[in-house]
Design a protein around this motif. Structure first.
Motif, mmCIF file in Angstrom:
data_model
loop_
_atom_site.group_PDB
_atom_site.id
_atom_site.type_symbol
_atom_site.label_atom_id
_atom_site.label_comp_id
_atom_site.label_asym_id
_atom_site.label_seq_id
_atom_site.Cartn_x
_atom_site.Cartn_y
_atom_site.Cartn_z
ATOM 1 N N UNK A 239 1.585 -1.555 23.069
ATOM 2 C CA UNK A 239 2.714 -2.173 22.372
ATOM 3 C C UNK A 239 3.339 -1.184 21.386
ATOM 4 N N UNK A 240 2.503 -0.441 20.678
ATOM 5 C CA UNK A 240 3.030 0.583 19.767
ATOM 6 C C UNK A 240 3.851 1.602 20.551
ATOM 7 N N UNK A 241 3.359 1.973 21.726
ATOM 8 C CA UNK A 241 4.103 2.923 22.548
ATOM 9 C C UNK A 241 5.449 2.369 22.991
ATOM 10 N N UNK B 61 9.954 3.326 21.551
ATOM 11 C CA UNK B 61 11.211 3.516 22.276
ATOM 12 C C UNK B 61 12.358 2.741 21.643
ATOM 13 N N UNK B 62 12.039 1.795 20.765
ATOM 14 C CA UNK B 62 13.080 1.021 20.100
ATOM 15 C C UNK B 62 12.616 -0.396 19.820
ATOM 16 N N UNK B 63 13.330 -1.117 18.938
ATOM 17 C CA UNK B 63 12.959 -2.499 18.601
ATOM 18 C C UNK B 63 12.996 -3.408 19.830
ATOM 19 N N UNK B 64 12.203 -4.460 19.784
ATOM 20 C CA UNK B 64 12.143 -5.394 20.904
ATOM 21 C C UNK B 64 11.757 -6.766 20.380
ATOM 22 N N UNK B 65 12.099 -7.782 21.160
ATOM 23 C CA UNK B 65 11.714 -9.145 20.796
ATOM 24 C C UNK B 65 10.319 -9.451 21.338
ATOM 25 N N UNK B 66 9.726 -10.521 20.817
ATOM 26 C CA UNK B 66 8.403 -10.924 21.293
ATOM 27 C C UNK B 66 8.458 -11.257 22.777
ATOM 28 N N UNK C 258 6.366 -9.424 25.744
ATOM 29 C CA UNK C 258 5.448 -10.193 26.588
ATOM 30 C C UNK C 258 5.806 -10.032 28.059
ATOM 31 N N UNK C 259 7.100 -10.031 28.347
ATOM 32 C CA UNK C 259 7.547 -9.885 29.740
ATOM 33 C C UNK C 259 7.195 -8.489 30.268
ATOM 34 N N UNK C 260 7.371 -7.485 29.445
ATOM 35 C CA UNK C 260 7.092 -6.114 29.880
ATOM 36 C C UNK C 260 5.603 -5.901 30.139
ATOM 37 N N UNK C 261 4.760 -6.559 29.344
ATOM 38 C CA UNK C 261 3.312 -6.406 29.497
ATOM 39 C C UNK C 261 2.700 -7.473 30.393
ATOM 40 N N UNK C 262 3.528 -8.394 30.856
ATOM 41 C CA UNK C 262 3.082 -9.462 31.754
ATOM 42 C C UNK C 262 1.956 -10.299 31.128
ATOM 43 N N UNK C 263 2.190 -10.676 29.888
ATOM 44 C CA UNK C 263 1.252 -11.559 29.186
ATOM 45 C C UNK C 263 2.043 -12.746 28.635
ATOM 46 N N UNK D 260 2.223 -16.185 23.545
ATOM 47 C CA UNK D 260 1.191 -16.449 22.550
ATOM 48 C C UNK D 260 0.243 -15.261 22.405
ATOM 49 N N UNK D 261 -0.127 -14.644 23.532
ATOM 50 C CA UNK D 261 -1.012 -13.477 23.485
ATOM 51 C C UNK D 261 -0.320 -12.301 22.803
ATOM 52 N N UNK D 262 0.981 -12.135 23.066
ATOM 53 C CA UNK D 262 1.717 -11.047 22.428
ATOM 54 C C UNK D 262 1.817 -11.278 20.927
ATOM 55 N N UNK D 263 2.008 -12.515 20.511
ATOM 56 C CA UNK D 263 2.090 -12.802 19.073
ATOM 57 C C UNK D 263 0.778 -12.460 18.387
ATOM 58 N N UNK D 264 -0.355 -12.711 19.053
ATOM 59 C CA UNK D 264 -1.653 -12.367 18.475
ATOM 60 C C UNK D 264 -1.793 -10.848 18.319
ATOM 61 N N UNK D 265 -1.332 -10.110 19.315
ATOM 62 C CA UNK D 265 -1.386 -8.646 19.232
ATOM 63 C C UNK D 265 -0.507 -8.137 18.096
ATOM 64 N N UNK D 266 0.688 -8.697 17.987
ATOM 65 C CA UNK D 266 1.618 -8.262 16.934
ATOM 66 C C UNK D 266 1.096 -8.613 15.548
#
Length: 194
Positions: free
Chosen positions: A92-94, A98-103, A107-112, A115-121
């Motif tokens: 996610x840091x990587x 490349x630039x700002x992004x929405x949650x 999540x779509x880019x990482x295929x998760x 809710x899982x992306x919010x926990x990572x963030x």
């Protein structure tokens, strides 16, 4: 008076010169030519391509490539400077480098799931690596960006991986092998291009 020459000798006519030398019983000497090396083998203008590989050979090469690529990725991960992060957090840091992004986009880019992306963030935010700002066009959403600390960590990680790979290539490969590896990189790039 011109005498008779022994058999096998040429007669010099009186007042004339023949264009060939007179036999004297010795080998005629000629100027030596410089040695130009061995005669190179002839190379066809359009050399034939390698014979087609069988499906079994291609499958074996694919297996070997997959194994080697996996080992290389593990070595690069071990060399990174953000070892306190999990792989999902580092990815996610990587992406945010490349630039700002929405949650939702992350999540779509990482295929998760979101809710899982919010926990990572949440973990990255607690570490001071990301910040949230209002979305310029969608009031219901926020944009996630790297903080200066996040960018520094990302640069340190990339520098560490680059340093390890450059050093390992220089120490373990000969100049000729480096040339072959450089050509192979172009082939690998074609495998991942859309």
């Amino acid at each position: 008076m011109v005498g008779t020459l022994p058999p096998g000798y040429d007669r010099i006519a009186s007042g004339s010169q023949r264009p060939f030398p007179i036999k004297t019983g010795k080998l005629a000497s000629f100027p030596a030519l410089p040695y130009a090396g061995p005669v190179p083998e002839s190379t066809p203008a359009n050399p034939p391509e390698s014979a087609p590989h069988t499906p079994e050979q291609v499958a074996a090469a694919a297996t070997e490539l997959r194994v080697v690529a996996g080992r290389l990725l593990r070595q690069l991960r071990a060399a990174r400077a953000d070892s306190e992060l999990t792989m999902s957090q580092a990815v996610v840091v990587g992406r945010l480098a490349e630039g700002p992004s929405s949650v939702a986009d992350l999540a779509r880019a990482e295929r998760v799931r979101p809710q899982s992306m919010r926990a990572t963030l949440a973990v990255l935010e607690e570490l001071g690596l990301i910040t949230r700002t209002p979305h310029p066009t969608d009031q219901r959403s926020v944009l996630i960006s790297l903080t200066e600390s996040g960018h520094r960590l990302r640069r340190a990680t990339e520098d560490a991986k680059q340093s390890w790979l450059t050093r390992t290539m220089s120490e373990r490969l000969t100049p000729g092998e480096l040339d072959r590896l450089t050509k192979a990189v172009d082939l690998l790039r074609r495998l991942v291009e859309p």
